[in-house]
Design a protein around this motif. Structure first.
Motif, mmCIF file in Angstrom:
data_model
loop_
_atom_site.group_PDB
_atom_site.id
_atom_site.type_symbol
_atom_site.label_atom_id
_atom_site.label_comp_id
_atom_site.label_asym_id
_atom_site.label_seq_id
_atom_site.Cartn_x
_atom_site.Cartn_y
_atom_site.Cartn_z
ATOM 1 N N UNK A 246 5.232 -12.382 -4.175
ATOM 2 C CA UNK A 246 5.668 -12.371 -5.491
ATOM 3 C C UNK A 246 4.129 -13.515 -5.171
ATOM 4 N N UNK A 247 4.551 -14.373 -4.567
ATOM 5 C CA UNK A 247 3.803 -15.220 -4.475
ATOM 6 C C UNK A 247 3.033 -15.645 -3.214
ATOM 7 N N UNK A 248 1.972 -14.358 -3.414
ATOM 8 C CA UNK A 248 0.748 -14.206 -2.964
ATOM 9 C C UNK A 248 0.438 -13.306 -3.442
ATOM 10 N N UNK A 249 0.201 -13.442 -4.622
ATOM 11 C CA UNK A 249 -0.283 -12.592 -5.841
ATOM 12 C C UNK A 249 -1.720 -13.515 -6.010
ATOM 13 N N UNK A 250 -1.929 -14.683 -5.365
ATOM 14 C CA UNK A 250 -3.479 -15.364 -5.809
ATOM 15 C C UNK A 250 -4.099 -14.646 -4.729
ATOM 16 N N UNK A 251 -3.208 -15.036 -3.213
ATOM 17 C CA UNK A 251 -4.200 -14.433 -1.822
ATOM 18 C C UNK A 251 -4.451 -13.017 -1.892
ATOM 19 N N UNK A 252 -3.964 -11.696 -2.135
ATOM 20 C CA UNK A 252 -3.912 -10.628 -2.857
ATOM 21 C C UNK A 252 -5.672 -10.394 -3.612
ATOM 22 N N UNK A 253 -5.533 -11.062 -4.633
ATOM 23 C CA UNK A 253 -6.548 -11.277 -6.003
ATOM 24 C C UNK A 253 -8.210 -11.588 -5.240
ATOM 25 N N UNK A 254 -8.353 -12.210 -3.778
ATOM 26 C CA UNK A 254 -9.425 -12.528 -3.119
ATOM 27 C C UNK A 254 -10.097 -11.482 -2.709
ATOM 28 N N UNK A 255 -9.483 -10.334 -2.604
ATOM 29 C CA UNK A 255 -10.054 -9.473 -1.573
ATOM 30 C C UNK A 255 -9.852 -7.433 -2.917
ATOM 31 N N UNK A 256 -10.708 -6.983 -2.254
ATOM 32 C CA UNK A 256 -11.054 -5.626 -3.561
ATOM 33 C C UNK A 256 -9.693 -4.338 -2.928
ATOM 34 N N UNK A 257 -10.181 -4.897 -2.013
ATOM 35 C CA UNK A 257 -8.873 -3.601 -0.757
ATOM 36 C C UNK A 257 -7.388 -4.079 -1.606
ATOM 37 N N UNK A 258 -7.051 -5.236 -1.784
ATOM 38 C CA UNK A 258 -5.388 -5.329 -2.333
ATOM 39 C C UNK A 258 -5.508 -5.906 -3.896
ATOM 40 N N UNK A 259 -7.033 -5.819 -4.469
ATOM 41 C CA UNK A 259 -6.010 -6.631 -6.269
ATOM 42 C C UNK A 259 -5.217 -5.453 -6.764
ATOM 43 N N UNK A 260 -5.090 -4.324 -6.157
ATOM 44 C CA UNK A 260 -4.319 -3.641 -7.399
ATOM 45 C C UNK A 260 -3.281 -3.816 -7.117
ATOM 46 N N UNK A 261 -2.272 -4.610 -5.928
ATOM 47 C CA UNK A 261 -0.584 -4.874 -5.700
ATOM 48 C C UNK A 261 -0.605 -5.600 -6.759
ATOM 49 N N UNK B 224 0.878 -1.289 -0.205
ATOM 50 C CA UNK B 224 0.614 -0.400 0.139
ATOM 51 C C UNK B 224 1.042 1.700 0.264
ATOM 52 N N UNK B 225 1.952 1.114 0.233
ATOM 53 C CA UNK B 225 2.691 2.566 0.821
ATOM 54 C C UNK B 225 4.272 2.852 -0.626
ATOM 55 N N UNK B 226 4.338 1.749 -1.201
ATOM 56 C CA UNK B 226 4.854 1.424 -2.174
ATOM 57 C C UNK B 226 3.577 1.818 -3.800
ATOM 58 N N UNK B 227 3.020 1.830 -3.071
ATOM 59 C CA UNK B 227 1.844 1.842 -4.051
ATOM 60 C C UNK B 227 1.010 3.850 -4.883
ATOM 61 N N UNK B 228 2.106 4.354 -3.940
ATOM 62 C CA UNK B 228 2.129 5.516 -4.027
ATOM 63 C C UNK B 228 2.723 6.767 -3.986
ATOM 64 N N UNK B 229 3.877 5.709 -4.716
ATOM 65 C CA UNK B 229 4.890 7.072 -5.320
ATOM 66 C C UNK B 229 5.273 5.633 -6.581
ATOM 67 N N UNK B 230 6.139 7.007 -7.354
ATOM 68 C CA UNK B 230 6.554 6.593 -8.268
ATOM 69 C C UNK B 230 8.068 6.278 -8.690
#
Length: 685
Positions: free
Chosen positions: A519-534, A493-499
């Motif tokens: 990167x092994x947690x992509x499928x976990x992050x995809x489960x939640x709308x709030x973390x899909x963008x990561x 979430x923090x890294x996503x704020x920067x370019x």
């Protein structure tokens, strides 16, 4: 014209039905054992996740046919290759002979000559390999090899089968090859033939039948016993290497992507009971050959701790074979895994790197730690729990006040300008994740300052995000998976704020975490709308260690060291930079460009480097048994450096920096990061 080729069942035609009958029984035993093995691996209706066929074939050819990992150790590897290729080719010759007998006759003339010569060579090299194996085990030429009698029984059976095979073949020559004068294609058989032709045919037939029956029965028995001896590894080992985890060895520790569901249902995370293991872990356990390479490379074991990676695997395997699915894996019974062994691991990856059949010991060890943490086991070291508590409360495992870090960031802004602090909307060449150890240790902060100065001098735009804290790696190493995934989400979430173009780290643990683990947690992050963008961020995230960046700068001439440094120096390969990520040359390229250094390599370097002792969370807790791993490595460094003045141990990791500094006073050397050494070699006027 005399027929030159294979004759089948000479003098033993009446036993043909017996051979096929026994062969059928053996085939049934082997197939049934393979089926039972498969059922063990898929206990609880777990499904094997099959990779692509090309991946399986590629691994099979590399690791089974070409023995790639086995041959990395020259002596035992050559011994194994002699046995493997020798007996393997004899198995091929048996198959070819069956095809010749029942499908198409082709083993005649010159083809027969080549067939016999190759069979002779195969038999000879297999015998040589077996004799070496017996001597190696009996004289303990390889440390810690099991001395169970059945190992010698198996080797003895194979030796007798091969010798009797040569005898049977040589005697058979009297029956259908006695007119041939040249035996260059069958040298061993010819030696036996020279003796056997002096024996009356009537007596020779009796000798031959008895010897043939003995040879055939012993060969059938050996095959039937494969599932009950160490020869069983042939099957699961071949499966294991073919289905090995994707990624560079020793990468591959599995994520817990269903952690939220487990927490919601009150289920433990990781391994508590044997049934909690995965299908891949169970194949791991079945594939173990007890070659002891893992244990002999383990720093914890070498330093006197009770951890033996091989014993962990064997204990798990023994429990599986006994069907103890509902038993706790951790415990004090002989068949269970000792918890102290699990907490002794420094996660250096040496065991995984050395294993010839690609067993991932750390996959199980981390899962066992997860299990103990999630069930609040009494077997967790108190200091490890304290580190997790500090990580939760203070945002770092040392328990340092976050204000100290903020004050240092302010000092960096005064020294390098306000632009060193990352701002939203700005774009940077490098976003520098300093990490918690570097941020709070005044003696390691100069590493970050050196990196910043060098990059700025080279014309790069670099900045530090002030919100950064721990990457979460200590939580994962100690086994608090719930805390770890919270750090993943918080940090992304923090890294996503920067370019920024690339994420830069000077800590190999953080580097490996962002580059591989997250990167092994992509499928976990995809489960939640709030973390899909990561997930998009992870897909494009480029991560570099400072050793790689500095190497590029000096090799491309963008940074030119111009001061001589009169040090005697040795470089220590960090486990998470070297063995886990294959970065060996770049740090050496940096120090090799500095004039005046007398660089010496420690005996254990690169892939064979010995851990500093700070991995696996043990920078924050310690198992007080045997010698300190850091002391052993520091002593090796000291001996390498000799009695010279101005001795330096060069590092590229804050964990290694801390561990070596703790030993430096005793051994009389200084500890410097490669960034500090490079910065010191520049004309900073």
């Amino acid at each position: 014209m005399t027929y030159i080729g294979i004759y089948n069942f000479v003098w033993v035609q009446s036993y043909e039905a017996v051979v096929y009958g026994l062969g059928t029984i053996v085939a049934i035993i082997l197939l049934y054992s393979a089926y039972v093995g498969y059922k063990r691996w898929t206990y609880g209706n777990e499904k094997i996740k099959w990779p692509s066929l090309s991946y399986i074939i590629r691994n099979f050819i590399k690791y089974v046919i070409f023995q790639w990992k086995i041959l990395r150790k020259r002596f035992p590897g050559t011994m194994h290759a002699l046995i493997f290729y020798g007996i393997g080719w004899l198995a091929v010759t048996t198959t070819l002979r069956a095809i010749n007998a029942h499908i198409v006759v082709f083993l005649t003339g010159d083809t027969f000559y080549i067939y016999k010569l190759l069979a002779n060579i195969a038999g000879i090299i297999a015998i040589v390999g077996i004799i070496i194996a017996i001597i190696r085990r009996s004289l303990k030429l390889t440390k810690n090899l099991p001395q169970d009698p059945y190992y010698y029984l198996v080797l003895g059976m194979l030796l007798v089968i091969l010798i009797t095979g040569f005898l049977v073949d040589g005697i058979a020559a009297v029956a259908y090859r006695y007119t041939w004068e040249s035996y260059w294609f069958d040298p061993i058989g010819y030696l036996v033939f020279l003796w056997s032709r002096t024996v009356p045919i009537s007596e020779l037939e009796v000798i031959y039948r008895g010897l043939w029956l003995f040879h055939m029965s012993l060969a059938m028995l050996a095959m039937a016993l494969i599932p009950y001896t160490n020869l069983w590894h042939i099957y699961p080992a071949a499966v294991n290497v073919s289905l090995q985890r994707e990624g560079n060895i020793p990468d591959g520790i599995k994520p817990v992507v269903d952690i939220d569901e487990k927490i919601e249902k009150g289920k433990p995370i990781g391994i508590v009971k044997l049934s909690d293991t995965s299908w891949k872990q169970r194949i791991d356990y079945d594939a173990c050959t007890s070659c002891m390479r893992c244990t002999n490379a383990c720093p914890a074991n070498i330093s006197g701790k009770i951890l033996s990676p091989r014993d962990v695997v064997i204990n798990m395997n023994n429990m599986i074979h006994k069907g103890m699915w509902d038993e706790n894996v951790i415990g004090n019974k002989v068949i269970q895994v000792n918890p102290e062994a699990i907490w002794s691991c420094v996660t250096c990856g040496a065991c995984v790197y050395e294993c010839p059949v690609t067993i991932h010991h750390l996959d199980t060890i981390i899962d066992l730690r997860r299990g103990m943490i999630s069930t609040s086991s009494q077997d967790i070291p108190e200091d490890a729990l304290n580190a997790l508590y500090r990580l939760q409360q203070n945002g770092n495992p040392m328990g340092m006040n976050p204000v100290d870090k903020e004050q240092w960031f302010n000092e960096l802004a005064q020294k390098f300008g306000d632009e060193i602090i990352a701002k939203e909307g700005e774009e940077y060449d490098y976003l520098y994740w300093v990490g918690c150890v570097t941020s709070f240790d005044p003696r390691i902060r100069p590493v970050a300052e050196s990196v910043i100065k060098i990059l700025k001098d080279a014309g790069y735009k670099v900045a530090i995000p002030v919100e950064q804290g721990c990457c979460g790696e200590p939580a994962r190493s100690i086994g608090d998976e719930a805390l770890y995934v919270e750090y993943i989400k918080m940090n992304l979430e923090m890294l996503n704020k920067y370019k920024f173009k690339k994420l830069l780290l000077n800590c190999p643990h953080g580097f490996n975490n962002f580059k591989n683990n997250y990167k092994k947690y992509k499928s976990y992050l995809l489960k939640d709308e709030s973390t899909k963008g990561y997930v998009d961020l992870l897909e494009k995230l480029e991560v570099e260690h400072h050793s790689v960046v500095l190497s590029k700068l000096v090799m491309e001439g963008k940074i030119k060291p111009n001061k001589e440094l009169r040090y005697v120096l040795t470089y220590h390969d960090p486990c998470y930079l070297g063995r886990w990520n294959g970065i060996y040359n770049e740090p050496r390229e940096v120090i090799n460009k500095v004039n005046g250094l007398r660089i010496k390599e420690m005996p254990r370097n690169r892939e064979n480097s010995f851990c500093c002792g700070g991995g696996g969370g043990q920078l924050f807790y310690e198992i007080k048994r045997g010698q300190r791993i850091s002391t052993m490595r520091a002593e090796e460094a000291s001996k390498t450096l000799g009695d010279s003045d101005n001795k330096v141990v060069a590092v590229a990791c804050p964990f290694c920096n801390t561990m070596f500094r703790g030993e430096s006073g005793k051994f009389g050397f200084n500890v410097k990061d490669i960034a500090e050494i490079l910065n010191e070699s520049l004309d900073n006027k």
